[in-house]
Scaffold this motif. Sequence first.
Motif, PDB file in Angstrom:
ATOM      1  N   ASN A 138       8.699   3.093   2.379  1.00  0.00           N
ATOM      2  CA  ASN A 138       8.903   1.982   3.310  1.00  0.00           C
ATOM      3  C   ASN A 138       8.195   2.212   4.647  1.00  0.00           C
ATOM      4  O   ASN A 138       8.770   2.034   5.717  1.00  0.00           O
ATOM      5  N   THR A 139       6.935   2.609   4.564  1.00  0.00           N
ATOM      6  CA  THR A 139       6.182   2.970   5.771  1.00  0.00           C
ATOM      7  C   THR A 139       4.868   2.206   5.849  1.00  0.00           C
ATOM      8  O   THR A 139       4.113   2.138   4.886  1.00  0.00           O
ATOM      9  N   PHE A 140       4.634   1.652   7.020  1.00  0.00           N
ATOM     10  CA  PHE A 140       3.383   0.950   7.328  1.00  0.00           C
ATOM     11  C   PHE A 140       2.603   1.812   8.312  1.00  0.00           C
ATOM     12  O   PHE A 140       3.099   2.145   9.381  1.00  0.00           O
ATOM     13  N   ARG A 141       1.408   2.203   7.930  1.00  0.00           N
ATOM     14  CA  ARG A 141       0.573   3.052   8.783  1.00  0.00           C
ATOM     15  C   ARG A 141      -0.658   2.277   9.240  1.00  0.00           C
ATOM     16  O   ARG A 141      -1.315   1.609   8.444  1.00  0.00           O
ATOM     17  N   TYR A 142      -0.962   2.419  10.522  1.00  0.00           N
ATOM     18  CA  TYR A 142      -2.097   1.701  11.099  1.00  0.00           C
ATOM     19  C   TYR A 142      -2.932   2.683  11.913  1.00  0.00           C
ATOM     20  O   TYR A 142      -2.489   3.200  12.940  1.00  0.00           O
ATOM     21  N   ASN A 143      -4.142   2.976  11.412  1.00  0.00           N
ATOM     22  CA  ASN A 143      -5.054   3.916  12.065  1.00  0.00           C
ATOM     23  C   ASN A 143      -6.064   3.167  12.929  1.00  0.00           C
ATOM     24  O   ASN A 143      -6.542   2.094  12.548  1.00  0.00           O
ATOM     25  N   SER A 144      -6.448   3.764  14.029  1.00  0.00           N
ATOM     26  CA  SER A 144      -7.399   3.115  14.940  1.00  0.00           C
ATOM     27  C   SER A 144      -8.815   3.079  14.384  1.00  0.00           C
ATOM     28  O   SER A 144      -9.655   2.311  14.869  1.00  0.00           O
ATOM     29  N   CYS A 145      -9.111   3.909  13.375  1.00  0.00           N
ATOM     30  CA  CYS A 145     -10.455   3.904  12.781  1.00  0.00           C
ATOM     31  C   CYS A 145     -10.383   4.443  11.359  1.00  0.00           C
ATOM     32  O   CYS A 145      -9.356   4.957  10.921  1.00  0.00           O
ATOM     33  N   PHE A 146     -11.484   4.323  10.646  1.00  0.00           N
ATOM     34  CA  PHE A 146     -11.573   4.813   9.274  1.00  0.00           C
ATOM     35  C   PHE A 146     -11.951   6.295   9.270  1.00  0.00           C
ATOM     36  O   PHE A 146     -12.321   6.869  10.304  1.00  0.00           O
ATOM     37  N   GLU A 147     -11.859   6.921   8.110  1.00  0.00           N
ATOM     38  CA  GLU A 147     -12.211   8.334   7.974  1.00  0.00           C
ATOM     39  C   GLU A 147     -13.672   8.544   8.374  1.00  0.00           C
ATOM     40  O   GLU A 147     -14.566   7.858   7.895  1.00  0.00           O
ATOM     41  N   GLY A 148     -13.885   9.499   9.272  1.00  0.00           N
ATOM     42  CA  GLY A 148     -15.231   9.771   9.772  1.00  0.00           C
ATOM     43  C   GLY A 148     -15.594   8.971  11.010  1.00  0.00           C
ATOM     44  O   GLY A 148     -16.653   9.180  11.600  1.00  0.00           O
ATOM     45  N   GLY A 149     -14.713   8.056  11.419  1.00  0.00           N
ATOM     46  CA  GLY A 149     -15.023   7.176  12.543  1.00  0.00           C
ATOM     47  C   GLY A 149     -14.516   7.697  13.879  1.00  0.00           C
ATOM     48  O   GLY A 149     -13.785   8.680  13.964  1.00  0.00           O
ATOM     49  N   LYS A 150     -14.922   6.984  14.934  1.00  0.00           N
ATOM     50  CA  LYS A 150     -14.494   7.313  16.293  1.00  0.00           C
ATOM     51  C   LYS A 150     -13.701   6.149  16.878  1.00  0.00           C
ATOM     52  O   LYS A 150     -13.877   5.003  16.487  1.00  0.00           O
ATOM     53  N   SER A 151     -12.819   6.478  17.838  1.00  0.00           N
ATOM     54  CA  SER A 151     -11.993   5.474  18.508  1.00  0.00           C
ATOM     55  C   SER A 151     -12.353   5.456  19.987  1.00  0.00           C
ATOM     56  O   SER A 151     -12.387   6.514  20.629  1.00  0.00           O
ATOM     57  N   LEU A 152     -12.615   4.269  20.514  1.00  0.00           N
ATOM     58  CA  LEU A 152     -13.163   4.138  21.864  1.00  0.00           C
ATOM     59  C   LEU A 152     -12.080   4.032  22.927  1.00  0.00           C
ATOM     60  O   LEU A 152     -11.039   3.406  22.725  1.00  0.00           O
ATOM     61  N   PHE A 208       5.281  -2.382   1.497  1.00  0.00           N
ATOM     62  CA  PHE A 208       6.075  -2.336   2.722  1.00  0.00           C
ATOM     63  C   PHE A 208       6.659  -3.716   2.938  1.00  0.00           C
ATOM     64  O   PHE A 208       5.934  -4.712   2.997  1.00  0.00           O
ATOM     65  N   ASP A 209       7.987  -3.797   2.997  1.00  0.00           N
ATOM     66  CA  ASP A 209       8.619  -5.096   3.226  1.00  0.00           C
ATOM     67  C   ASP A 209       8.207  -5.627   4.595  1.00  0.00           C
ATOM     68  O   ASP A 209       8.138  -4.868   5.566  1.00  0.00           O
ATOM     69  N   LYS A 210       7.953  -6.921   4.666  1.00  0.00           N
ATOM     70  CA  LYS A 210       7.516  -7.509   5.936  1.00  0.00           C
ATOM     71  C   LYS A 210       8.551  -7.258   7.021  1.00  0.00           C
ATOM     72  O   LYS A 210       9.737  -7.520   6.840  1.00  0.00           O
ATOM     73  N   PHE A 211       8.076  -6.734   8.151  1.00  0.00           N
ATOM     74  CA  PHE A 211       8.979  -6.471   9.261  1.00  0.00           C
ATOM     75  C   PHE A 211       8.484  -7.207  10.504  1.00  0.00           C
ATOM     76  O   PHE A 211       7.353  -7.019  10.932  1.00  0.00           O
ATOM     77  N   CYS A 212       9.354  -8.032  11.058  1.00  0.00           N
ATOM     78  CA  CYS A 212       9.028  -8.802  12.259  1.00  0.00           C
ATOM     79  C   CYS A 212       9.969  -8.366  13.381  1.00  0.00           C
ATOM     80  O   CYS A 212      11.196  -8.402  13.214  1.00  0.00           O
ATOM     81  N   PHE A 213       9.415  -7.963  14.504  1.00  0.00           N
ATOM     82  CA  PHE A 213      10.247  -7.553  15.636  1.00  0.00           C
ATOM     83  C   PHE A 213      11.090  -8.713  16.149  1.00  0.00           C
ATOM     84  O   PHE A 213      12.184  -8.506  16.679  1.00  0.00           O
ATOM     85  N   GLY A 214      10.596  -9.933  15.969  1.00  0.00           N
ATOM     86  CA  GLY A 214      11.341 -11.106  16.410  1.00  0.00           C
ATOM     87  C   GLY A 214      12.669 -11.247  15.697  1.00  0.00           C
ATOM     88  O   GLY A 214      13.667 -11.661  16.294  1.00  0.00           O
ATOM     89  N   ASN A 215      12.703 -10.902  14.398  1.00  0.00           N
ATOM     90  CA  ASN A 215      13.965 -10.961  13.653  1.00  0.00           C
ATOM     91  C   ASN A 215      14.970  -9.964  14.215  1.00  0.00           C
ATOM     92  O   ASN A 215      16.163 -10.228  14.276  1.00  0.00           O
TER      93      ASN A 215
END
Length: 234
Positions: A138-152, A208-215
């Motif tokens: 039950n985990t949603f992961r969000y990375n700033s870039c892809f493997e091998g990439g850079k984040s500005l 990952f079940d949809k999760f809304c902070f508004g709810n």
Amino acid sequence: MGYVLILNNEQFDIQNKSERKNSKKDVLALKNVFYKFNCSVKIVMNPTLKDIHDNLNELLIENLKQASCLVVVLMTHGLENDHAYAKDKIYNIGDEILKSKSFQDFKDLPKILIIQACKNEDKDFKASCEHTKPKVYNTFRYNSCFEGGKSLRADGGTLFIQTLYNNLNNYGLDEDIESIAKRVNREFENEYKDYKQNPTILKYNGGFDKFCFGNNVKKTFCLKENVSKSFVVG
């Protein structure tokens, strides 16, 4: 109530590791938007590996028993194969975060892991092959870039966190986290394509079940409203 842990490494004890200037602007933006969502926010500045371990394995556990969600935001320098820098040493994100008690013991709790870090190769670093892929629920992961990439990162903070903040602030009460992440991705594809940074989404345990902070906000409001109606004057 949602529980948010922000781990922001700005300074490092590791030789030749540069300071992540202006990252406090990302911390402030995230703190403000998660307060808007009625979340409890804990900020750990320049955590050592022990700080990260202690928070995820001991210090948060009691709070999570009544939480509606857990959000962990990791902002630091990163390396290939899911490695990142704490203040004092390099560690594997799977071993220290995804295998932690916070992620393993609370299988039904919606968990969101947001990572602002590069994922590019360092010629002086050799990733170990001994790390096993953890089973996460039950985990949603969000990375700033892809493997091998850079984040500005710039004077106003990082491009990824500031774009995510804007979309959370504008749509977080009405849309689920995956829809918001897709909005951010479209901005990178259309408006920031010259920067060659592409955030990536990963959902563990096959979904990952949809999760809304508004709810979560509405539920908290209803509970408060019911409490107030249970009292009478006189």
